[in-house]
Design a protein around this motif. Structure first.
Motif, PDB file in Angstrom:
ATOM      1  N   ALA A 138      76.979   6.879  41.056  1.00 48.85           N
ATOM      2  CA  ALA A 138      75.821   7.348  41.808  1.00 48.85           C
ATOM      3  C   ALA A 138      74.671   6.356  41.779  1.00 48.85           C
ATOM      4  CB  ALA A 138      75.364   8.694  41.256  1.00 48.85           C
ATOM      5  N   GLY A 139      74.542   5.594  40.667  1.00 45.78           N
ATOM      6  CA  GLY A 139      73.405   4.692  40.530  1.00 45.78           C
ATOM      7  C   GLY A 139      73.671   3.247  40.897  1.00 45.78           C
ATOM      8  N   CYS A 140      74.909   2.799  40.756  1.00 44.34           N
ATOM      9  CA  CYS A 140      75.236   1.383  40.987  1.00 44.34           C
ATOM     10  C   CYS A 140      76.195   1.259  42.176  1.00 44.34           C
ATOM     11  CB  CYS A 140      75.857   0.769  39.734  1.00 44.34           C
ATOM     12  SG  CYS A 140      74.766   0.776  38.296  1.00 44.34           S
ATOM     13  N   ARG A 141      75.665   1.428  43.345  1.00 48.83           N
ATOM     14  CA  ARG A 141      76.509   1.488  44.541  1.00 48.83           C
ATOM     15  C   ARG A 141      76.867   0.124  45.096  1.00 48.83           C
ATOM     16  NH1 ARG A 141      75.460   6.989  47.831  1.00 48.83           N
ATOM     17  NH2 ARG A 141      74.965   8.343  46.060  1.00 48.83           N
ATOM     18  N   GLN A 142      76.340  -0.921  44.462  1.00 45.71           N
ATOM     19  CA  GLN A 142      76.683  -2.277  44.906  1.00 45.71           C
ATOM     20  C   GLN A 142      77.826  -2.884  44.096  1.00 45.71           C
ATOM     21  OE1 GLN A 142      73.324  -4.940  45.740  1.00 45.71           O
ATOM     22  NE2 GLN A 142      71.944  -3.187  45.562  1.00 45.71           N
ATOM     23  N   LEU A 143      78.428  -2.100  43.227  1.00 44.40           N
ATOM     24  CA  LEU A 143      79.524  -2.607  42.409  1.00 44.40           C
ATOM     25  C   LEU A 143      80.637  -3.181  43.279  1.00 44.40           C
ATOM     26  CD1 LEU A 143      79.950   0.085  39.596  1.00 44.40           C
ATOM     27  CD2 LEU A 143      79.464  -2.346  39.254  1.00 44.40           C
ATOM     28  N   THR A 144      81.055  -4.388  42.924  1.00 42.35           N
ATOM     29  CA  THR A 144      82.204  -4.995  43.597  1.00 42.35           C
ATOM     30  C   THR A 144      83.376  -5.190  42.640  1.00 42.35           C
ATOM     31  OG1 THR A 144      81.389  -7.244  43.161  1.00 42.35           O
ATOM     32  CG2 THR A 144      80.734  -6.210  45.242  1.00 42.35           C
ATOM     33  N   THR A 145      83.098  -5.287  41.334  1.00 35.84           N
ATOM     34  CA  THR A 145      84.144  -5.485  40.330  1.00 35.84           C
ATOM     35  C   THR A 145      83.935  -4.501  39.190  1.00 35.84           C
ATOM     36  OG1 THR A 145      84.289  -7.850  40.846  1.00 35.84           O
ATOM     37  CG2 THR A 145      85.218  -7.129  38.755  1.00 35.84           C
ATOM     38  N   LEU A 146      84.980  -3.724  38.878  1.00 32.29           N
ATOM     39  CA  LEU A 146      84.853  -2.712  37.830  1.00 32.29           C
ATOM     40  C   LEU A 146      86.144  -2.643  37.027  1.00 32.29           C
ATOM     41  CD1 LEU A 146      83.269  -0.395  36.505  1.00 32.29           C
ATOM     42  CD2 LEU A 146      84.197   1.140  38.262  1.00 32.29           C
ATOM     43  N   CYS A 147      86.012  -2.789  35.709  1.00 37.02           N
ATOM     44  CA  CYS A 147      87.155  -2.657  34.805  1.00 37.02           C
ATOM     45  C   CYS A 147      86.938  -1.453  33.906  1.00 37.02           C
ATOM     46  CB  CYS A 147      87.346  -3.919  33.961  1.00 37.02           C
ATOM     47  SG  CYS A 147      88.713  -3.773  32.791  1.00 37.02           S
ATOM     48  N   LEU A 148      87.824  -0.452  34.055  1.00 35.55           N
ATOM     49  CA  LEU A 148      87.784   0.762  33.252  1.00 35.55           C
ATOM     50  C   LEU A 148      89.053   0.906  32.415  1.00 35.55           C
ATOM     51  CD1 LEU A 148      86.464   3.167  36.030  1.00 35.55           C
ATOM     52  CD2 LEU A 148      85.158   2.355  34.059  1.00 35.55           C
ATOM     53  N   GLY A 149      89.729  -0.210  32.172  1.00 34.37           N
ATOM     54  CA  GLY A 149      90.990  -0.174  31.455  1.00 34.37           C
ATOM     55  C   GLY A 149      90.887   0.515  30.108  1.00 34.37           C
ATOM     56  N   TRP A 150      91.815   1.478  29.843  1.00 40.18           N
ATOM     57  CA  TRP A 150      91.925   2.184  28.584  1.00 40.18           C
ATOM     58  C   TRP A 150      90.718   3.070  28.286  1.00 40.18           C
ATOM     59  CZ3 TRP A 150      96.682   2.188  26.648  1.00 40.18           C
ATOM     60  CH2 TRP A 150      97.534   1.146  27.030  1.00 40.18           C
ATOM     61  N   CYS A 151      89.961   3.420  29.314  1.00 44.18           N
ATOM     62  CA  CYS A 151      88.903   4.416  29.144  1.00 44.18           C
ATOM     63  C   CYS A 151      89.511   5.812  29.311  1.00 44.18           C
ATOM     64  CB  CYS A 151      87.785   4.189  30.164  1.00 44.18           C
ATOM     65  SG  CYS A 151      86.854   2.653  29.910  1.00 44.18           S
ATOM     66  N   ASP A 152      88.771   6.814  28.879  1.00 44.36           N
ATOM     67  CA  ASP A 152      89.272   8.189  28.914  1.00 44.36           C
ATOM     68  C   ASP A 152      88.908   8.844  30.248  1.00 44.36           C
ATOM     69  OD1 ASP A 152      90.341  10.619  28.207  1.00 44.36           O
ATOM     70  OD2 ASP A 152      88.623  11.231  26.981  1.00 44.36           O
ATOM     71  N   ILE A 153      89.527   8.348  31.322  1.00 44.60           N
ATOM     72  CA  ILE A 153      89.195   8.842  32.655  1.00 44.60           C
ATOM     73  C   ILE A 153      90.434   9.413  33.340  1.00 44.60           C
ATOM     74  CG2 ILE A 153      87.283   7.226  32.933  1.00 44.60           C
ATOM     75  CD1 ILE A 153      89.153   5.580  34.781  1.00 44.60           C
ATOM     76  N   SER A 154      90.190  10.165  34.403  1.00 46.74           N
ATOM     77  CA  SER A 154      91.270  10.770  35.181  1.00 46.74           C
ATOM     78  C   SER A 154      91.020  10.529  36.668  1.00 46.74           C
ATOM     79  CB  SER A 154      91.350  12.271  34.895  1.00 46.74           C
ATOM     80  OG  SER A 154      90.194  12.923  35.404  1.00 46.74           O
ATOM     81  N   ASP A 155      91.738  11.263  37.503  1.00 46.97           N
ATOM     82  CA  ASP A 155      91.566  11.119  38.944  1.00 46.97           C
ATOM     83  C   ASP A 155      90.137  11.405  39.388  1.00 46.97           C
ATOM     84  OD1 ASP A 155      94.200  10.435  39.349  1.00 46.97           O
ATOM     85  OD2 ASP A 155      94.853  12.472  39.824  1.00 46.97           O
ATOM     86  N   ASN A 156      89.424  12.251  38.662  1.00 45.89           N
ATOM     87  CA  ASN A 156      88.049  12.589  39.039  1.00 45.89           C
ATOM     88  C   ASN A 156      87.162  11.353  39.104  1.00 45.89           C
ATOM     89  OD1 ASN A 156      88.606  15.308  39.273  1.00 45.89           O
ATOM     90  ND2 ASN A 156      88.033  15.780  37.155  1.00 45.89           N
ATOM     91  N   ALA A 157      87.358  10.416  38.186  1.00 44.09           N
ATOM     92  CA  ALA A 157      86.570   9.181  38.204  1.00 44.09           C
ATOM     93  C   ALA A 157      86.859   8.372  39.465  1.00 44.09           C
ATOM     94  CB  ALA A 157      86.876   8.352  36.961  1.00 44.09           C
ATOM     95  N   LEU A 158      88.115   8.308  39.863  1.00 43.58           N
ATOM     96  CA  LEU A 158      88.467   7.549  41.063  1.00 43.58           C
ATOM     97  C   LEU A 158      87.914   8.214  42.323  1.00 43.58           C
ATOM     98  CD1 LEU A 158      92.092   6.281  40.365  1.00 43.58           C
ATOM     99  CD2 LEU A 158      89.889   5.380  39.630  1.00 43.58           C
ATOM    100  N   LEU A 159      87.857   9.531  42.327  1.00 45.10           N
ATOM    101  CA  LEU A 159      87.270  10.226  43.466  1.00 45.10           C
ATOM    102  C   LEU A 159      85.791   9.872  43.611  1.00 45.10           C
ATOM    103  CD1 LEU A 159      88.931  13.752  43.033  1.00 45.10           C
ATOM    104  CD2 LEU A 159      89.527  11.974  44.703  1.00 45.10           C
ATOM    105  N   VAL A 160      85.082   9.749  42.490  1.00 48.20           N
ATOM    106  CA  VAL A 160      83.678   9.336  42.512  1.00 48.20           C
ATOM    107  C   VAL A 160      83.537   7.932  43.091  1.00 48.20           C
ATOM    108  CG1 VAL A 160      81.712   8.702  41.052  1.00 48.20           C
ATOM    109  CG2 VAL A 160      82.946  10.831  40.629  1.00 48.20           C
TER     110      VAL A 160
END
Length: 574
Positions: free
Chosen positions: A178-200
Motif C-alpha cells: 500500500a505504501g511502496c507502489r513504485q517497487l520494481t524488485t522484491l525478494c520475499l524468499g522464505w518469508c511466512d507468506i501465502s497467496d494473500n500477499a501475492l494478491l496484494v
C-alpha cells in the motif's frame, strides 16, 4: 554513476578506516596544501568519470583523505553495505548516522547481520529518506513492523530484499504494498507468506519487474496466477521450492511475458506443463527446472521448439533426461551460455559433442556426477567453447588430466574449476591451468594427486585465487602451503582437511599471509594441528566465520576458546 562501497572489514577493508575518523574530512591539518589536486575545479560529470576508475573500496577511502576530497567524492558514493559482523561493539545506529552525514547521496543500502532489527531499519529510513534500494537478507529479527515503517518513510523504494526474514508475514506485505507502489524488485524468499500477499502485490505493485518467493510453501497456483496477471511488467519470477505451484500457474492467458523463471523443486511441474510455459513465454532467457522429477526429454523438445533464445538452463536431477533430449536443446538454442546437467549417470560424450557443435559461446557447464563423460567429450568442449568460465566435473571418474590440459590450452578466461574425485588429475594438469588461466578464482582439487608443485604454480600465476579445496591431497606439505599463502593473499576459503603432512607451521603461514580468511577446514588433521596453530589463526584472521576442527585430536578447549574470543562471529565444528 553508481558506485558501491562496503562497511565491512572482511571485504578487504574499504572502511577499515574507522567510522570515528571523520576528523580527516573536517580539517586539512597536516596535509601539504602545495600538493593538493584542484579537484574543486571539476564539474559533477568529470568527478563521476574520475571516480568510475577507482576500485569501490578506494572510493570510500578517498572520502576520508581531507575535506576537499570528501566534498568531491562523497556524492559519487551511492551504495553502501553495513555488516554487523565487522562492527564489533560499535553501535549500528552510530554507523548509520555517520553514513547519512558523510554520504548524503546514498540511495542503496545493505544491512547484513542477525542482530539487525526493526529499530535499525527505522533509523536507516529516517536518515536516508531518499532510499530506493534496501537489502535486509537473512536479518532474522526483522518483522512486519519494519515493512510498515518503510511503507511510511520511503514511498520511493524500488527494491527490497527480505530473504529469510521469517517474521515477515502477509500483514507486512499488505502495508508495504500500500505504501511502496513504485517497487520494481522484491525478494520475499522464505518469508511466512501465502497467496494473500501475492494478491496484494497484484493489486498495488503493478510496476514489479522481479519477484522472488522461493521457499514460501503456502503459495499456490491461485496466488501466482494473480501476480503474473496483475503485474504486467513482471519479467523475472523465482518460485524455487514452492511445492504447491504447478507450471500452469505461469502459463495462463494474459500472464506477464517472463524472461527469467525458476521453478526448481516445484514437484508438480510436468512435461506438459513445461510445454505450456514454452508456448506462453517464448522469450525465456533463463529457466531452472532443477529437481522437477516429472520433467524429461519431452519437456526439452518443447523448449527447443519454442524458446530458442535460452541462455541459461538448469535441468539438474530431473526425471528421464538423456543425450537425445540435451542434443535437441543444443541444436535449437545457439545462444546457450550456462547449462546444468548435474546428476545424470547416463549422459555421455554425445551430449558434449552436441553442445560443442551448437553452443560455441558456452561459459558455464555443470557435469557433477555425470560419470559417463570422458576426456574425449571435454576436449571437444575445450576446442569449441573458448569462453568457458566455469566447469564442474566432480565425481566424473573418466575425466583425467588430459581433459584439464585441454581446458588450459583453450579456455584462458576460466574462473572456476571443480575436480574433486574426478579421474587421475596430477601436477602437470594443474600447472597448465595455473599458467594459462590467471583469472582463476575457485579451484576444487579434493582427493586429487597433486603436490607442492601445483601450489607453487598457483602462487605464481593465480594471485586472485579466493577459494581452494585441497582436502585429502596427501602429498601437500607445510612448504607448499606457505608458498601458496604468500602468493595468494586473497584467499577467503581454504580446505586442507585430511592433509596428513601438515603441521602448525602451515597454519602460521596461512595466518600471517591471508588476513581475509573467512572459512578454514582442518577436519581430519588428526595429530598435526595443535593450539599453537589455532592461536596464530586467532591473532591474524579475526574475520574468520567458519572453522572445522573435527578429528583434530591435539586441539584443546582452550585453543578453541582463543579462536572464539578473537573471531567473534566464528562457527566452530568439532
Amino acid at each position: 554513476m553508481a558506485a558501491a562501497g562496503e562497511w565491512d572489514a572482511m571485504s578487504g577493508a574499504p572502511t577499515e578506516v574507522s567510522v570515528d575518523q571523520q576528523e580527516s574530512m573536517e580539517c586539512d591539518e597536516g596535509f601539504d596544501a602545495s600538493k593538493k589536486a584542484n579537484l574543486g575545479l571539476l564539474d559533477a560529470d568529470a568527478t563521476a568519470h574520475l571516480a568510475s576508475f577507482l576500485p569501490l573500496h578506494d572510493l570510500l577511502t578517498a572520502t576520508l583523505v581531507c575535506a576537499e576530497w570528501n566534498r568531491t567524492f562523497a556524492p559519487c558514493v551511492e551504495s553502501i553495505c553495513v555488516s554487523t559482523l565487522a562492527l564489533g561493539v560499535t553501535p549500528i545506529e552510530h554507523v548509520l548516522t555517520q553514513i547519512a552525514r558523510r554520504f548524503p547521496c546514498v540511495h542503496s543500502l545493505q544491512l547484513q547481520g542477525s542482530s539487525i532489527a526493526d529499530a535499525h531499519v527505522h533509523a536507516a529510513a529516517r536518515l536516508q529518506p531518499t532510499l530506493t534500494s534496501l537489502s535486509l537478507a537473512q536479518c532474522d529479527n526483522v518483522s512486519d513492523d519494519a515493512l510498515a515503517l518503510l511503507a511510511c518513510a520511503t514511498p520511493g523504494l524500488r527494491s527490497l530484499n527480505v530473504l529469510g526474514c521469517r517474521d515477515v508475514t502477509n500483514n507486512g506485505v499488505r502495508r508495504l504494498g500500500a505504501g511502496c507502489r513504485q517497487l520494481t524488485t522484491l525478494c520475499l524468499g522464505w518469508c511466512d507468506i501465502s497467496d494473500n500477499a501475492l494478491l496484494v502485490l497484484a493489486k498495488h505493485c503493478g510496476l514489479l519487474e522481479s519477484l522472488d518467493v522461493s521457499g514460501c510453501g503456502r503459495i499456490s497456483d491461485a496466488g501466482v496466477t494473480a501476480v503474473t496477471a496483475g503485474c504486467a511488467r513482471l519479467r523475472s519470477l523465482t518460485l524455487e521450492g514452492c511445492r504447491e505451484v504447478s507450471a500452469w500457474a505461469v502459463a495462463q492467458r494474459g500472464a506477464a511475458a517472463l524472461t527469467c523463471l525458476n521453478m526448481g523443486g516445484c514437484t508438480l511441474v510436468t512435461d506438459a506443463g513445461v510445454g505450456a510455459i514454452a508456448a506462453a513465454h517464448p522469450g525465456l532467457r533463463s529457466l531452472s527446472l532443477r529437481l522437477c522429477r516429472a520433467v524429461g526429454d519431452t519437456a526439452l523438445r518443447y523448449l527447443a521448439a519454442r524458446c530458442q533464445t535460452l541462455t541459461s538452463l538448469d535441468i539438474s536431477r530431473c526425471g528421464t533426461v538423456t543425450d537425445a533430449g540435451v542434443s535437441t536443446i543444443a541444436a535449437a538454442c545457439p545462444q546457450l551460455r550456462d547449462i546444468d546437467l548435474e546428476g545424470y549417470g547416463d549422459i555421455t560424450d554425445s551430449t558434449l559433442y552436441a553442445l560443442a557443435h551448437g553452443c560455441t559461446g558456452l561459459e558455464e557447464l555443470n557435469l557433477w556426477v555425470c560419470s559417463q563423460v570422458s576426456d574425449s567429450g571435454l576436449q571437444t568442449i575445450a576446442a569449441s567453447c573458448p569462453q568457458l568460465r566455469t566447469l564442474d566435473v566432480r565425481l566424473c571418474g573418466k575425466v583425467s588430466g588430459a581433459a584439464v590440459q585441454a581446458i588450459a590450452a583453450n579456455c584462458p578466461q576460466l574462473e572456476a574449476l571443480y575436480l574433486e574425485r574426478a579421474g587421475r588429475v596430477s601436477d602437470d594438469a594443474i600447472v597448465a591451468i595455473a599458467r594459462s588461466c590467471p583469472a582463476l578464482r575457485t579451484l576444487d582439487l579434493g582427493w586429487c594427486e597433486v603436490s607442492d608443485v601445483s601450489l607453487q604454480a598457483l602462487a605464481s600465476h593465480c594471485r586472485g585465487l579466493s577459494c581452494l579445496n585441497l582436502g585429502y591431497c596427501d602429498s601437500i606439505t607445510d612448504d607448499g602451503i606457505a608458498t601458496l599463502a604468500r602468493g595468494c593473499r586473497r584467499l577467503a576459503s581454504l580446505d586442507i582437511g585430511g592433509c596428513s603432512k601438515l603441521t602448525d607451521v602451515a597454519l602460521a603461514a596461512i595466518a600471517e599471509a591471508c588476513p581475509h580468511l573467512q572459512s578454514l577446514d582442518l577436519g581430519g588433521c588428526k595429530r598435526l594441528v595443535t593450539d599453537v596453530g589455532l592461536n596464530a589463526i586467532a591473532r591474524h584472521c579475526q574475520g574468520l566465520r567458519s572453522i572445522n576442527l573435527r578429528f583434530c585430536e591435539h586441539v584443546t578447549d582452550e585453543g578453541v576458546l582463543a579462536v572464539q574470543q578473537a573471531c567473534i562471529n566464528v562457527q566452530v565444528r568439532r
